[in-house]
Design a protein around this motif. Structure first.
Motif, PDB file in Angstrom:
ATOM      1  N   LEU A  19       0.811  -0.889   0.416  1.00 50.38           N
ATOM      2  CA  LEU A  19      -0.243  -0.623  -0.193  1.00 50.38           C
ATOM      3  C   LEU A  19       1.075   1.298   0.100  1.00 50.38           C
ATOM      4  CD1 LEU A  19      -2.896   1.210   0.470  1.00 50.38           C
ATOM      5  CD2 LEU A  19      -2.226   1.476   2.676  1.00 50.38           C
ATOM      6  N   VAL A  20       2.259   1.553   1.029  1.00 50.95           N
ATOM      7  CA  VAL A  20       2.755   2.483   1.027  1.00 50.95           C
ATOM      8  C   VAL A  20       3.527   3.075  -0.284  1.00 50.95           C
ATOM      9  CG1 VAL A  20       5.394   2.731   1.714  1.00 50.95           C
ATOM     10  CG2 VAL A  20       3.161   2.100   3.105  1.00 50.95           C
ATOM     11  N   SER A  21       3.479   1.567  -0.834  1.00 47.22           N
ATOM     12  CA  SER A  21       4.410   1.408  -2.340  1.00 47.22           C
ATOM     13  C   SER A  21       4.106   1.738  -3.136  1.00 47.22           C
ATOM     14  CB  SER A  21       5.429  -0.007  -2.185  1.00 47.22           C
ATOM     15  OG  SER A  21       6.314  -0.718  -1.779  1.00 47.22           O
ATOM     16  N   PRO A  74       4.110   7.754  -5.368  1.00 40.42           N
ATOM     17  CA  PRO A  74       4.578   7.685  -6.062  1.00 40.42           C
ATOM     18  C   PRO A  74       3.683   9.142  -6.383  1.00 40.42           C
ATOM     19  CG  PRO A  74       4.379   5.691  -6.789  1.00 40.42           C
ATOM     20  CD  PRO A  74       4.178   5.001  -5.504  1.00 40.42           C
ATOM     21  N   GLU A  75       2.204   9.038  -5.915  1.00 39.17           N
ATOM     22  CA  GLU A  75       1.408   9.946  -5.874  1.00 39.17           C
ATOM     23  C   GLU A  75       1.269  11.525  -5.131  1.00 39.17           C
ATOM     24  OE1 GLU A  75      -0.294   9.276  -8.464  1.00 39.17           O
ATOM     25  OE2 GLU A  75      -0.157   7.812  -8.878  1.00 39.17           O
ATOM     26  N   LEU A  93      11.183   6.050  -5.818  1.00 39.33           N
ATOM     27  CA  LEU A  93      11.298   5.888  -7.111  1.00 39.33           C
ATOM     28  C   LEU A  93      11.707   4.694  -7.823  1.00 39.33           C
ATOM     29  CD1 LEU A  93      12.862   6.264  -9.383  1.00 39.33           C
ATOM     30  CD2 LEU A  93      14.982   6.619  -9.033  1.00 39.33           C
ATOM     31  N   PRO A  94      12.249   3.459  -6.697  1.00 35.42           N
ATOM     32  CA  PRO A  94      11.818   2.221  -7.166  1.00 35.42           C
ATOM     33  C   PRO A  94      10.191   2.012  -7.345  1.00 35.42           C
ATOM     34  CG  PRO A  94      13.323   2.365  -5.857  1.00 35.42           C
ATOM     35  CD  PRO A  94      12.726   3.547  -5.049  1.00 35.42           C
ATOM     36  N   ALA A  95       9.162   2.013  -6.249  1.00 36.13           N
ATOM     37  CA  ALA A  95       8.284   2.450  -6.304  1.00 36.13           C
ATOM     38  C   ALA A  95       7.457   2.805  -7.558  1.00 36.13           C
ATOM     39  CB  ALA A  95       7.547   3.177  -5.197  1.00 36.13           C
TER      40      ALA A  95
END
Length: 380
Positions: free
Chosen positions: A172-174, A178-179, A193-195
């Protein structure tokens, strides 16, 4: 409470001049009238909505049993994102404010019908709010902290921050990171960045992972199609972004920028080559293919650093033959791999006994890197 508005005595906390913050109370039955839960989901175009995880029925049941019991004390408040249509009127008198807070009356407009969207969203306390809607103590006063922000970026930022003591599910965090465009704590910032990259791999039409990554917003009807856990990919990318990884050189530490476009190309080229090298193992559930299992993703992620470092030494990522070059490198390990049947040589392990543990990831990745290195030396 009047027909179309709830009026409550409130404190306006003088904390942020651009985001009004209020402390007030609602009856248990009024919470459901005022606030909705913004469930995390995606539309057909892949745009992310909401931020809340699914309801935990057992947790709700435990809270409800307490609320319906004897001698209830419920100081656990809710945090709501309020609409800009709320109105606050400071109290008259010589001292309505002490410089920290101003006392007054808060007016919250109500929807015209039960089916219409509620004006507020629950940022923290969704399990409590569900129990409050069911309790027989319908008039129990509940403490509420409400900040005025209809911007989802601000709501998601606050949601991530208030859930640091009791950690949120990592997927959920991942998916939310990005948003969020506000400044994040260092721990969360490193995961952003990885997400972003994993989200792109799951959404973009040229990605071999399109529609295969299991995320928090994955609907039940799509779960059988999603065979790769987002956390496995995120961890693999995070490792490659470290100083020893092939992606590290695309981070400009001097000015804090990152060549995300090139990193994305490297990931798409490499993993497409993996898909084409092992077509019989690609896209299957992890129980049928250890290639799609965490141990496979993580191990091949470590091999990516060696393969792509070699390929990019001789060619640019935009070279027309880049895919053929990567395929040629992976062909060196292909005969030694057993993703769906048989036993892995040297490590003497059946294909389906490899697990997503640090020990097995280390054993398999070391084996793949050793075979790749020895095969290259033998070919040269």
């Amino acid at each position: 409470m009047t027909e179309n508005v709830i009026k409550r005595r409130a404190l306006r906390i003088e904390q942020n001049p651009n985001i009004p913050l209020y402390l007030f109370a609602l009856e248990a039955q009024e919470v459901d009238l005022v606030a909705d839960v913004a469930r995390i989901s995606r539309d057909e175009a892949g745009k992310l909505f909401g931020y809340q995880r699914p309801e935990k029925k057992q947790h709700v049941k435990q809270i409800l049993e307490y609320l319906d019991g004897e001698d209830v004390l419920f100081p656990n408040g809710l945090i709501l994102a309020l609409p800009t249509t709320v109105r606050f009127k400071g109290s008259r008198g010589p001292n309505p404010s002490d410089g920290l807070a101003t006392i007054g009356t808060l007016e919250i407009p109500l929807p015209e019908s039960r089916d219409a969207p509620r004006p507020a969203l629950i940022v923290d306390g969704q399990q409590r709010s569900r129990a409050l809607a069911l309790t027989r103590r319908s008039t129990l006063p509940i403490t509420v902290a409400g900040f005025v922000a209809e911007d989802l970026d601000i709501q998601r930022d606050q949601f991530l921050r208030v859930n640091t003591v009791s950690p949120l599910p990592s997927n959920l965090v991942s998916e939310l990171l990005p948003e969020v465009n506000t400044q994040l704590p260092t721990r969360l910032s490193a995961r952003k960045l990885p997400a972003i990259l994993v989200n792109a791999l799951n959404q973009d039409s040229d990605s071999p992972f399109k529609g295969l990554v299991k995320q928090a917003s994955t609907t039940p009807d799509k779960k059988s199609d999603t065979v790769v856990k987002d956390n496995s990919l995120i961890t693999a990318i995070t490792e490659s972004l470290s100083p020893s990884g092939v992606l590290f050189s695309y981070k400009n530490l001097a000015n804090g920028t990152t060549d995300t476009a090139s990193i994305r190309k490297i990931l798409v080229v490499y993993w497409t080559a993996v898909k084409d090298t092992f077509p019989e193992a690609w896209g299957l559930p992890p129980a049928k293919s250890r290639l799609m299992h965490g141990v496979g993703i993580r191990s091949l992620g470590r091999l990516m650093d060696r393969v792509m470092e070699r390929v990019l030494f001789d060619a640019d990522i935009d070279s027309p033959d880049i895919s053929d070059r990567v395929m040629a490198e992976l062909a060196l390990i292909e005969p030694h791999c057993h993703w769906t049947k048989g036993r892995w040589p040297e490590i003497n392990t059946p294909w389906n006994e490899l697990q997503n543990t640090p020990r097995h990831i280390s054993i398999l990745s070391n084996f793949l890197i050793r075979v790749y290195r020895d095969s290259r030396m033998g070919a040269s």
